[in-house]
Design a protein around this motif. Structure first.
Motif, mmCIF file in Angstrom:
data_model
loop_
_atom_site.group_PDB
_atom_site.id
_atom_site.type_symbol
_atom_site.label_atom_id
_atom_site.label_comp_id
_atom_site.label_asym_id
_atom_site.label_seq_id
_atom_site.Cartn_x
_atom_site.Cartn_y
_atom_site.Cartn_z
ATOM 1 N N THR A 97 -38.110 -12.429 -4.843
ATOM 2 C CA THR A 97 -36.696 -13.031 -4.612
ATOM 3 C C THR A 97 -36.382 -13.022 -3.120
ATOM 4 O O THR A 97 -37.270 -12.223 -2.334
ATOM 5 C CB THR A 97 -35.612 -12.425 -5.360
ATOM 6 N N SER A 155 -42.723 -9.662 -11.604
ATOM 7 C CA SER A 155 -42.540 -10.741 -12.240
ATOM 8 C C SER A 155 -43.494 -10.947 -13.593
ATOM 9 O O SER A 155 -44.643 -10.369 -13.580
ATOM 10 C CB SER A 155 -42.672 -12.180 -11.533
ATOM 11 N N SER A 167 -42.775 -17.851 -15.512
ATOM 12 C CA SER A 167 -42.023 -18.595 -14.882
ATOM 13 C C SER A 167 -41.679 -17.935 -13.570
ATOM 14 O O SER A 167 -40.839 -18.540 -12.750
ATOM 15 C CB SER A 167 -40.764 -18.377 -15.530
ATOM 16 N N ASN A 192 -40.090 -15.356 -13.014
ATOM 17 C CA ASN A 192 -39.217 -14.713 -12.854
ATOM 18 C C ASN A 192 -39.399 -13.112 -13.673
ATOM 19 O O ASN A 192 -40.534 -12.993 -13.991
ATOM 20 C CB ASN A 192 -38.075 -15.202 -13.841
ATOM 21 N N ASN A 235 -33.000 -16.804 -11.062
ATOM 22 C CA ASN A 235 -33.619 -18.002 -11.400
ATOM 23 C C ASN A 235 -34.295 -18.502 -10.213
ATOM 24 O O ASN A 235 -33.767 -19.431 -9.521
ATOM 25 C CB ASN A 235 -32.824 -19.019 -12.148
ATOM 26 N N LEU A 236 -35.568 -18.055 -10.121
ATOM 27 C CA LEU A 236 -36.385 -18.356 -9.054
ATOM 28 C C LEU A 236 -36.975 -19.998 -8.695
ATOM 29 O O LEU A 236 -37.387 -20.546 -9.682
ATOM 30 C CB LEU A 236 -37.697 -17.611 -8.824
ATOM 31 N N ALA A 289 -34.941 -17.889 -15.866
ATOM 32 C CA ALA A 289 -35.720 -16.776 -16.385
ATOM 33 C C ALA A 289 -35.649 -16.632 -17.832
ATOM 34 O O ALA A 289 -34.816 -17.609 -18.402
ATOM 35 C CB ALA A 289 -34.997 -15.473 -16.077
#
Ligand SMILES: Cc1ncc(COP(=O)(O)O)c(C=O)c1O
Length: 385
Positions: free
Chosen positions: A87, A107, A111, A113, A136-137, A142
């Motif tokens: 992040t 991660s 996703s 995330n 929520n990358l 996520a």
């Protein structure tokens, strides 16, 4: 290809709708030049209407919103807070502002995330973190059902960092409204911007009331300036909120364009064997904030080489966020990996990933220029091998 060398293609830049000046003019006409006023209140209501959040507090940045959110959740000196490693540093910095310790979580591949597997491992060592920050990358949610199943078992609240994912959904629900507290960013590079700003959203009114109190210098109800708690000057200006109101009107248009950009790359790179698009999980609909790709592991080319080449052609890209557990400032912090053998998915994505230009002002010609340059780069690389 008719290449305009002098035109820079940007990663993501502010894209005004034309509605903003009306709100700003009104703020000037009515002299509401303050960190409160009709645009602030209007923007909060409109973000609630758009996202389905019950209550909102407009703040000076997404970082300020995370700070206030963690403070509301009681995070303080000596506490542990779980945070994804992959992040931007602003997700983690407020943990330090409050004297707490971040524990970084790897991660998942699906996703990019927070990995539920790594999260479960972290709970084994630290059963009582004060909060879990879920990000929520790059505009993709996520996997909350899996994460919440673990977090709820430990009765720990989730602070949802939806700085990058305004408008994205998880199983039909807008991101930012899934955790106990959610935050959005309106920084200049985000899907909509106020030039700089943020918002905290919550289901319960008491959360917003307390955050607003702290964010306006913690002034007690009294006929003089009375303070029982340390306050902050974190409210959004009424002028800036006017930009947000104008921007919110075209958010869905911006999401549609971001998706168009992602799909354009996905289509164009279908036969380019060296690249893979960022995976899109079936459970939700991203806002496609940035179109990210990874170079497949069997190719030795590093993202920097491609980015340098694109930069030489006046095309701006970025590497994927460098994981927090690798950052000098968080050195020595604990980290839980997704893979059983201890290797990190976040590190692998960082080593192979990059963000391609995702500016909503790009034309098809601009997109074609990026696609052609990327393809030429790999063609030249292949010729060298
Ligand atoms: C994941 C994430 N969290 C938090 C922030 C902080 O938001 P702001 O820049 O509004 O402080 C950002 C972006 O800047 C971000 O990308």
């Amino acid at each position: 290809m008719s290449e305009k060398i002098d035109k820079k293609i940007l990663l993501a830049s502010p894209h005004m709708s034309g509605n903003e000046m009306g709100y700003i003019q009104e703020a000037f006409d009515t002299n509401w030049i303050a960190p409160l006023g009709p645009n602030v209140t209007g923007f909060e209501k409109e973000v609630c209407a758009y996202t389905g959040a019950n209550y909102a507090d407009a703040l000076s940045s997404g970082t300020a919103a995370i700070h206030m959110g963690l403070m509301y959740l009681g995070v303080g000196k000596g506490d542990i807070v779980f945070c994804p490693s992959l992040t931007f540093s602003a997700s983690a910095n407020p943990i330090i502002y409050l004297g707490a310790t971040p524990v970084f979580i790897d991660s998942e591949r699906e996703s990019w995330n927070m990995s539920p597997v790594a999260l479960a491992k972290a709970f084994e060592k630290y059963p009582n973190p004060k909060a879990v920050i879920v990000v929520n990358l790059y505009g993709q949610s996520a996997d909350y059902d899996k994460l919440k199943a673990i977090v709820d078992e430990h009765h720990v609240p989730i602070l949802e960092d939806a700085a990058e994912s305004l408008g994205a959904t998880y199983k039909g629900v807008k991101t930012g409204t899934i955790g106990e507290i959610g935050i959005y960013s309106f920084n200049g590079n985000k899907i909509i911007t106020t030039s700089g700003g943020g918002m905290l959203v919550a289901r319960e009114k008491k959360i917003i009331e307390k955050v607003e109190f702290w964010a306006t210098q913690a002034k007690e109800q009294a006929p003089y300036y009375q303070h029982k708690e340390i306050g902050y000057n974190y409210r959004m200006s009424n002028v800036v909120a006017g930009i947000g109101r104008g921007q919110l009107k075209i958010l869905d248009e911006r999401i549609a364009k971001k998706k168009y950009i992602f799909d354009y790359y996905a289509d164009a790179f279908q036969d380019l064997e060296e690249l893979e698009m960022m995976p899109i999980a079936a459970y939700g609909e991203p806002n496609y904030w940035l179109s990210c790709v990874t170079i497949k592991p069997e190719y030795e080319v590093r993202p920097k080489a491609l980015l340098d080449y694109l930069a030489s052609k006046n095309i701006e890209g970025r590497q994927i966020w460098k994981p927090m557990h690798l950052q000098p400032v968080f050195k020595g912090g604990d980290f839980f990996s997704h893979n059983p053998e201890g290797t990190s998915v976040a590190e692998d994505i960082f080593a192979r990933g990059l963000c391609l230009p995702s500016d909503t002002k790009m034309t098809d010609e601009d997109l074609e220029r990026v696609v052609t340059r990327v393809s030429w780069f790999f063609g030249a690389e292949a010729a060298r091998r």
